[in-house]
Design a protein around this motif. Sequence first.
Motif, mmCIF file in Angstrom:
data_model
loop_
_atom_site.group_PDB
_atom_site.id
_atom_site.type_symbol
_atom_site.label_atom_id
_atom_site.label_comp_id
_atom_site.label_asym_id
_atom_site.label_seq_id
_atom_site.Cartn_x
_atom_site.Cartn_y
_atom_site.Cartn_z
ATOM 1 N N VAL A 267 -24.502 59.996 91.575
ATOM 2 C CA VAL A 267 -25.282 59.640 92.766
ATOM 3 C C VAL A 267 -26.668 59.123 92.491
ATOM 4 N N ASN A 268 -26.997 58.011 93.338
ATOM 5 C CA ASN A 268 -28.428 57.864 93.213
ATOM 6 C C ASN A 268 -29.061 57.419 94.536
ATOM 7 N N ALA A 269 -30.174 57.705 94.690
ATOM 8 C CA ALA A 269 -30.781 57.421 96.150
ATOM 9 C C ALA A 269 -32.205 56.958 95.771
ATOM 10 N N THR A 270 -32.937 56.106 96.868
ATOM 11 C CA THR A 270 -34.261 55.789 96.586
ATOM 12 C C THR A 270 -35.071 56.178 97.983
ATOM 13 N N ASP A 271 -36.406 56.345 97.717
ATOM 14 C CA ASP A 271 -37.399 56.381 98.937
ATOM 15 C C ASP A 271 -38.513 55.599 98.705
ATOM 16 N N LEU A 272 -38.557 54.784 100.043
ATOM 17 C CA LEU A 272 -39.817 54.001 99.834
ATOM 18 C C LEU A 272 -41.032 54.613 99.890
ATOM 19 N N TYR A 282 -31.858 66.411 94.352
ATOM 20 C CA TYR A 282 -30.371 66.231 94.761
ATOM 21 C C TYR A 282 -29.665 67.524 95.009
ATOM 22 N N SER A 283 -28.895 67.871 95.887
ATOM 23 C CA SER A 283 -28.295 69.058 96.256
ATOM 24 C C SER A 283 -27.044 68.949 96.912
ATOM 25 N N ILE A 284 -26.085 70.123 96.857
ATOM 26 C CA ILE A 284 -25.062 69.920 97.762
ATOM 27 C C ILE A 284 -25.277 70.668 98.992
ATOM 28 N N SER A 285 -24.942 69.853 100.165
ATOM 29 C CA SER A 285 -25.346 70.469 101.540
ATOM 30 C C SER A 285 -24.983 71.776 101.560
ATOM 31 N N ASN A 286 -25.669 72.423 102.409
ATOM 32 C CA ASN A 286 -25.244 73.696 102.874
ATOM 33 C C ASN A 286 -24.334 73.996 103.872
ATOM 34 N N SER A 287 -23.728 72.768 104.303
ATOM 35 C CA SER A 287 -22.394 72.714 105.079
ATOM 36 C C SER A 287 -21.170 72.981 104.330
ATOM 37 N N VAL A 288 -21.225 72.786 103.140
ATOM 38 C CA VAL A 288 -20.210 72.972 102.299
ATOM 39 C C VAL A 288 -19.592 74.336 101.863
ATOM 40 N N ASN A 289 -18.341 74.621 102.210
ATOM 41 C CA ASN A 289 -17.859 75.878 101.928
ATOM 42 C C ASN A 289 -18.085 76.517 100.678
ATOM 43 N N LEU A 295 -16.617 75.074 92.394
ATOM 44 C CA LEU A 295 -15.891 74.140 91.492
ATOM 45 C C LEU A 295 -16.659 72.984 91.113
ATOM 46 N N PHE A 296 -17.935 72.771 91.870
ATOM 47 C CA PHE A 296 -18.622 71.791 91.448
ATOM 48 C C PHE A 296 -20.195 72.047 91.499
ATOM 49 N N GLU A 297 -20.854 71.254 90.607
ATOM 50 C CA GLU A 297 -22.289 71.487 90.606
ATOM 51 C C GLU A 297 -23.077 70.002 90.566
ATOM 52 N N ILE A 298 -24.403 70.008 90.877
ATOM 53 C CA ILE A 298 -24.983 68.691 90.898
ATOM 54 C C ILE A 298 -26.407 69.219 89.957
ATOM 55 N N ASN A 299 -26.931 67.971 89.287
ATOM 56 C CA ASN A 299 -28.012 67.880 88.514
ATOM 57 C C ASN A 299 -29.265 67.778 89.607
ATOM 58 N N GLY A 303 -28.797 63.597 89.974
ATOM 59 C CA GLY A 303 -27.924 63.241 90.825
ATOM 60 C C GLY A 303 -26.230 63.294 90.227
ATOM 61 N N GLU A 304 -26.462 63.919 88.983
ATOM 62 C CA GLU A 304 -24.988 63.836 88.290
ATOM 63 C C GLU A 304 -24.183 65.114 88.910
ATOM 64 N N ILE A 305 -23.010 65.227 89.279
ATOM 65 C CA ILE A 305 -22.185 65.948 89.824
ATOM 66 C C ILE A 305 -21.056 66.150 88.470
ATOM 67 N N PHE A 306 -20.939 67.568 88.176
ATOM 68 C CA PHE A 306 -20.117 67.798 87.130
ATOM 69 C C PHE A 306 -19.242 69.065 87.451
ATOM 70 N N VAL A 307 -18.142 69.175 86.532
ATOM 71 C CA VAL A 307 -17.130 70.428 86.841
ATOM 72 C C VAL A 307 -17.512 71.636 86.633
ATOM 73 N N LYS A 308 -17.446 72.449 87.461
ATOM 74 C CA LYS A 308 -18.242 73.780 87.301
ATOM 75 C C LYS A 308 -16.949 74.864 86.967
ATOM 76 N N GLU A 309 -15.871 74.706 87.539
ATOM 77 C CA GLU A 309 -14.648 75.332 87.123
ATOM 78 C C GLU A 309 -13.338 74.404 86.958
ATOM 79 N N LEU A 310 -12.314 74.913 86.379
ATOM 80 C CA LEU A 310 -11.264 74.215 86.299
ATOM 81 C C LEU A 310 -10.505 73.935 87.510
#
Length: 544
Positions: A267-272, A282-289, A295-299, A303-310
């Motif tokens: 994912v990619n975002a910009t700020d003016l 970038y982070s995974i929102s604290n609202s996620v269980n 299962l997932f992690e983000i750089n 903003g790269e999301i990758f697999v953490k567990e099968l």
Amino acid sequence: MTMGQRKLVPGKARGYVVGFMVVFCMWSAASAQLRYSVSEEVNAGTAVGNIAKDLGLDKNTLKDRKYRIVSSDAEPLFNVNPNDGFLYVNRIVDREKVCAQSSACLINLKTVLENPLEVHYVRVEVLDVNDHAPSFQENETTLEISESVMPGARIQLKAARDPDSGPFSVQQYTLSQNDHFRLEIKDKGDDGKIPILIVQKSLDRETAKNHSLIITAVDGGKRPKSGNMHILINVLDTNDNAPIFSEDDYTVMLKENSPIGTTVIMVNATDLDDGPNGELTYSISNSVNQNLLNLFEINSATGEIFVKELIDFEEKDKYEIEIQAMDKGVAPLTTEKSVIIKIVDVNDNAPEIEVTSFSSSIPEDAKPGTTVALISVHDLDSGLNGKVICSLSEDVPFSLLPSLQEKMFSLVTKSHLDREKYSYYNMKIVAKDEGDHPLSSEKTISVVVSDVNDNRPEFLMSPYTFYITENNNPGDSVFSVKASDQDENENAHISYLIKRDGSEERTASFLNINSETGDIVVMKSFDFESLKTFQFQVVATDSG
């Protein structure tokens, strides 16, 4: 509520009879579906329903036929009274433990009524009761909001959790009375309702440096339960541009069992803003269980999301992750975006074969279509990967027929059997799915063909001729006859007698025969000048 009922209809068969009668009673399998409901937390021993009554069975039937549960979706929560057919709760049911991953708590039971065999499928729905209050992960949280934030700015809060389901889960949030903030509720489906704090009036740090709010989560019980969280808002100065994601929607396909470290999406975002106010993490929102965090992690930098567990498609086929882009301003601004990850099934589960009922012996005069065994197959995969074809690997006088119940098969005779040719069969059942790289499993069933009295005794010779010297001694054994029978056991045990009727009766009266050995004994002395030849009949009878 009874979903469907069927009664066993006894079949009929006749044996081949020589001088006696044998009646064989065959059976055919039937199935029924019943559905009941029971509230969680009821005491052990609570009656759920009377299966026997709903199937139209009386107590006399239950005395002669054993009724029992043979399999269940869960550990033994229910049991059947074999005397009256009542289904009852075996122990106190905690719905939140039994059905933690499901909104509808349905327990499937497979039951059988024996002699003859009937299979019944019973489904029990465990109804939720409002036995938990909503609670927040934290009793207090602190937010930092810039005074330059415009009315309409949205801050997603941590959702309250309630182990109850449906209307007893969190249904609404309320916010304590204030002039600057209001609440909006976002329904996230499986993740529940998420409270979003919205700025409705501009903030002025010089007037008020902080604000204290109470958010209350309320469930939907008739006597609603609630839980509170204290929100402390610190008003900071000026970072007035929030990050903006480059895409309105992020949707990606991911194969199950992808190796750990596989990139899902970037994912990619910009700020003016400039400087730290425009630098993003970038982070995974604290609202996620927590399950998603496992299962997932983000750089945080790319903003790269990758697999953490099968990932297992059979556990869940779609995930929605809230990704947060935050700038590095003194009063950081954040923007959240949903990333939908659709899991693609691969054929990683071989079919499983279960013999739910089996008659290991079958009489040789069984009619074609007689049921020998009931076979069920299961495959955890979906689509063609989970579609199973069941077959016999050898040419035998049996066939597999699909049942009305999905993934159920009946092993039946397809032609007449002959024990004298084949007394037993070893049959290999093969279950194979229809995936691109099909997986299969095998199970061997042995069936013994039992004897029926379908063969007559046969003499080794016919007719017999023998000679007697005149003036013989009465009581001498003069000859022996012998017969054989292709059947076995009692059906092949032969006894002998001399036929004493008609014109031969007078001559036959001079003779006697050993019923077991066939030895013929003369009871008088013969005179050649008076009687030169005579004939008589010996009858061989089996003991079937």
